[in-house]
Design a protein around this motif. Structure first.
Motif, PDB file in Angstrom:
ATOM      1  N   ILE A 168      27.586   9.325 -63.356  1.00 26.90           N
ATOM      2  CA  ILE A 168      27.410   7.934 -63.779  1.00 26.90           C
ATOM      3  C   ILE A 168      25.961   7.590 -63.459  1.00 26.90           C
ATOM      4  O   ILE A 168      25.549   7.676 -62.303  1.00 26.90           O
ATOM      5  N   PRO A 169      25.176   7.225 -64.467  1.00 30.51           N
ATOM      6  CA  PRO A 169      23.755   6.950 -64.231  1.00 30.51           C
ATOM      7  C   PRO A 169      23.542   5.972 -63.072  1.00 30.51           C
ATOM      8  O   PRO A 169      24.174   4.927 -63.010  1.00 30.51           O
ATOM      9  N   GLY A 170      22.682   6.381 -62.162  1.00 31.08           N
ATOM     10  CA  GLY A 170      22.350   5.548 -61.015  1.00 31.08           C
ATOM     11  C   GLY A 170      23.331   5.647 -59.862  1.00 31.08           C
ATOM     12  O   GLY A 170      23.068   5.133 -58.790  1.00 31.08           O
ATOM     13  N   LEU A 171      24.474   6.293 -60.069  1.00 33.82           N
ATOM     14  CA  LEU A 171      25.489   6.392 -59.021  1.00 33.82           C
ATOM     15  C   LEU A 171      25.755   7.818 -58.587  1.00 33.82           C
ATOM     16  O   LEU A 171      26.290   8.044 -57.516  1.00 33.82           O
ATOM     17  N   GLY A 172      25.429   8.783 -59.421  1.00 34.79           N
ATOM     18  CA  GLY A 172      25.627  10.168 -59.059  1.00 34.79           C
ATOM     19  C   GLY A 172      26.930  10.745 -59.553  1.00 34.79           C
ATOM     20  O   GLY A 172      27.576  10.190 -60.426  1.00 34.79           O
ATOM     21  N   PRO A 173      27.342  11.883 -58.969  1.00 33.17           N
ATOM     22  CA  PRO A 173      28.488  12.624 -59.480  1.00 33.17           C
ATOM     23  C   PRO A 173      29.836  12.072 -59.010  1.00 33.17           C
ATOM     24  O   PRO A 173      29.967  11.583 -57.901  1.00 33.17           O
ATOM     25  N   PHE A 174      30.811  12.185 -59.900  1.00 24.25           N
ATOM     26  CA  PHE A 174      32.189  11.798 -59.622  1.00 24.25           C
ATOM     27  C   PHE A 174      33.098  12.926 -60.061  1.00 24.25           C
ATOM     28  O   PHE A 174      32.788  13.670 -60.977  1.00 24.25           O
TER      29      PHE A 174
ATOM     30  N   ALA B 225      33.517   6.743 -72.580  1.00 22.59           N
ATOM     31  CA  ALA B 225      32.911   5.490 -72.138  1.00 22.59           C
ATOM     32  C   ALA B 225      31.584   5.720 -71.438  1.00 22.59           C
ATOM     33  O   ALA B 225      30.911   4.775 -71.054  1.00 22.59           O
ATOM     34  N   ALA B 226      31.175   6.977 -71.294  1.00 24.24           N
ATOM     35  CA  ALA B 226      29.943   7.284 -70.559  1.00 24.24           C
ATOM     36  C   ALA B 226      28.722   6.636 -71.192  1.00 24.24           C
ATOM     37  O   ALA B 226      27.773   6.285 -70.502  1.00 24.24           O
ATOM     38  N   LEU B 227      28.744   6.474 -72.495  1.00 24.07           N
ATOM     39  CA  LEU B 227      27.613   5.807 -73.139  1.00 24.07           C
ATOM     40  C   LEU B 227      27.494   4.374 -72.641  1.00 24.07           C
ATOM     41  O   LEU B 227      26.405   3.892 -72.375  1.00 24.07           O
ATOM     42  N   GLY B 228      28.628   3.699 -72.492  1.00 22.93           N
ATOM     43  CA  GLY B 228      28.620   2.348 -71.948  1.00 22.93           C
ATOM     44  C   GLY B 228      28.258   2.336 -70.478  1.00 22.93           C
ATOM     45  O   GLY B 228      27.687   1.377 -69.972  1.00 22.93           O
TER      46      GLY B 228
ATOM     47  N   GLY C 242      30.974  -0.564 -66.103  1.00 19.49           N
ATOM     48  CA  GLY C 242      30.928  -0.445 -67.562  1.00 19.49           C
ATOM     49  C   GLY C 242      31.864   0.642 -68.062  1.00 19.49           C
ATOM     50  O   GLY C 242      32.557   0.469 -69.065  1.00 19.49           O
ATOM     51  N   ALA C 243      31.909   1.762 -67.353  1.00 21.96           N
ATOM     52  CA  ALA C 243      32.817   2.845 -67.729  1.00 21.96           C
ATOM     53  C   ALA C 243      34.271   2.433 -67.528  1.00 21.96           C
ATOM     54  O   ALA C 243      35.129   2.733 -68.352  1.00 21.96           O
TER      55      ALA C 243
ATOM     56  N   GLU D 288      37.174  -6.841 -66.795  1.00 20.82           N
ATOM     57  CA  GLU D 288      35.860  -6.859 -66.146  1.00 20.82           C
ATOM     58  C   GLU D 288      35.917  -7.257 -64.674  1.00 20.82           C
ATOM     59  O   GLU D 288      35.307  -6.611 -63.828  1.00 20.82           O
ATOM     60  N   TYR D 289      36.665  -8.318 -64.346  1.00 19.61           N
ATOM     61  CA  TYR D 289      36.698  -8.765 -62.952  1.00 19.61           C
ATOM     62  C   TYR D 289      37.296  -7.697 -62.037  1.00 19.61           C
ATOM     63  O   TYR D 289      36.870  -7.529 -60.899  1.00 19.61           O
ATOM     64  N   GLU D 290      38.291  -6.949 -62.528  1.00 22.42           N
ATOM     65  CA  GLU D 290      38.874  -5.871 -61.731  1.00 22.42           C
ATOM     66  C   GLU D 290      37.944  -4.660 -61.693  1.00 22.42           C
ATOM     67  O   GLU D 290      37.829  -3.987 -60.667  1.00 22.42           O
ATOM     68  N   ALA D 291      37.276  -4.369 -62.801  1.00 22.87           N
ATOM     69  CA  ALA D 291      36.357  -3.230 -62.851  1.00 22.87           C
ATOM     70  C   ALA D 291      35.237  -3.393 -61.832  1.00 22.87           C
ATOM     71  O   ALA D 291      34.867  -2.436 -61.141  1.00 22.87           O
ATOM     72  N   VAL D 292      34.723  -4.605 -61.698  1.00 21.24           N
ATOM     73  CA  VAL D 292      33.658  -4.864 -60.729  1.00 21.24           C
ATOM     74  C   VAL D 292      34.183  -4.655 -59.309  1.00 21.24           C
ATOM     75  O   VAL D 292      33.519  -4.048 -58.468  1.00 21.24           O
ATOM     76  N   ARG D 293      35.402  -5.133 -59.053  1.00 21.76           N
ATOM     77  CA  ARG D 293      36.008  -4.948 -57.728  1.00 21.76           C
ATOM     78  C   ARG D 293      36.242  -3.464 -57.442  1.00 21.76           C
ATOM     79  O   ARG D 293      35.918  -2.965 -56.366  1.00 21.76           O
ATOM     80  N   TYR D 294      36.799  -2.740 -58.423  1.00 23.10           N
ATOM     81  CA  TYR D 294      37.041  -1.310 -58.241  1.00 23.10           C
ATOM     82  C   TYR D 294      35.730  -0.545 -58.054  1.00 23.10           C
ATOM     83  O   TYR D 294      35.662   0.387 -57.258  1.00 23.10           O
ATOM     84  N   GLU D 295      34.689  -0.931 -58.779  1.00 21.57           N
ATOM     85  CA  GLU D 295      33.402  -0.253 -58.621  1.00 21.57           C
ATOM     86  C   GLU D 295      32.931  -0.339 -57.171  1.00 21.57           C
ATOM     87  O   GLU D 295      32.507   0.661 -56.587  1.00 21.57           O
ATOM     88  N   GLY D 296      33.024  -1.517 -56.587  1.00 24.47           N
ATOM     89  CA  GLY D 296      32.616  -1.683 -55.193  1.00 24.47           C
ATOM     90  C   GLY D 296      33.430  -0.816 -54.258  1.00 24.47           C
ATOM     91  O   GLY D 296      32.898  -0.184 -53.336  1.00 24.47           O
ATOM     92  N   LYS D 297      34.738  -0.744 -54.492  1.00 26.08           N
ATOM     93  CA  LYS D 297      35.618   0.067 -53.645  1.00 26.08           C
ATOM     94  C   LYS D 297      35.306   1.555 -53.799  1.00 26.08           C
ATOM     95  O   LYS D 297      35.276   2.288 -52.819  1.00 26.08           O
TER      96      LYS D 297
END
Length: 173
Positions: free
Chosen positions: A82-88, A101-104, A112-113, A121-130
């Motif tokens: 994930i650009p800017g975040l590294g490998p997953f 979704a990698a383009l997004g 975004g992915a 969106e609100y859950e995606a932001v929360r999950y990203e932080g976790k």
């Protein structure tokens, strides 16, 4: 319409327990997805997709003993950057969905992915932080309200966090 039920696990052991309980409850490996940061490498990966359990077991050696068996049971194991975040490390249907979704993701990072795979969106932001904090996202396809309740019960008994569900997005071809 099919739903996906999501949660955050804190450890590989907790993830293994949840996946084993889902397997025992007859959920298909094709219905379970796992997404976790690859903390054991400093390399940035290009998307690399594998679909066989032996590759999953080999990949599991990267994230820890025993994990290969759990992730190896799931479909579509691979790594993605994930650009800017590294490998997953991703396993299950989320691998194909996040690849599309990698383009997004380039514009929106991990959230975004996640939005690209149908998480609001609100859950995606929360999950990203976790996830950035070391959490492990687990997602399960559910075709009925009974399945949703069963998955939520498994997540709850395992003390998973941030349990929610949403309509599934179509996976890009």
């Amino acid at each position: 319409m099919t739903k996906s039920v999501f949660c955050i696990a804190q450890t590989i052991e907790q993830t293994e327990s949840i996946v084993n309980q889902l397997k025992a409850a007859s959920f298909s490996s094709n219905d379970i997805s796992v997404l976790l940061p690859d903390k054991n490498t400093t390399k940035d990966f290009a998307h690399e997709k594998h679909t066989k359990a032996p590759e999953g077991a080999a990949l599991g050696g990267t994230v820890g003993m025993g994990t290969g068996a759990v992730l190896g049971w799931l479909a579509g194991i691979g790594t993605l950057a994930i650009p800017g975040l590294g490998p997953f490390i991703a396993a299950g249907p989320i691998m194909a969905a996040m690849s599309g979704a990698a383009l997004g993701a380039a514009a929106g990072g991990l959230s975004g992915a996640l939005i690209g795979v149908g998480i609001p969106e609100y859950e995606a932001v929360r999950y990203e932080g976790k996830i950035k904090g070391g959490g492990i996202l687990i997602s399960v396809h559910a075709g009925s309200s009974e399945a949703i309740d069963q998955i939520k019960e498994i997540f709850g008994h395992a003390h998973a966090e941030d349990i929610s569900y949403t309509d599934e997005a179509a996976v890009p071809a």
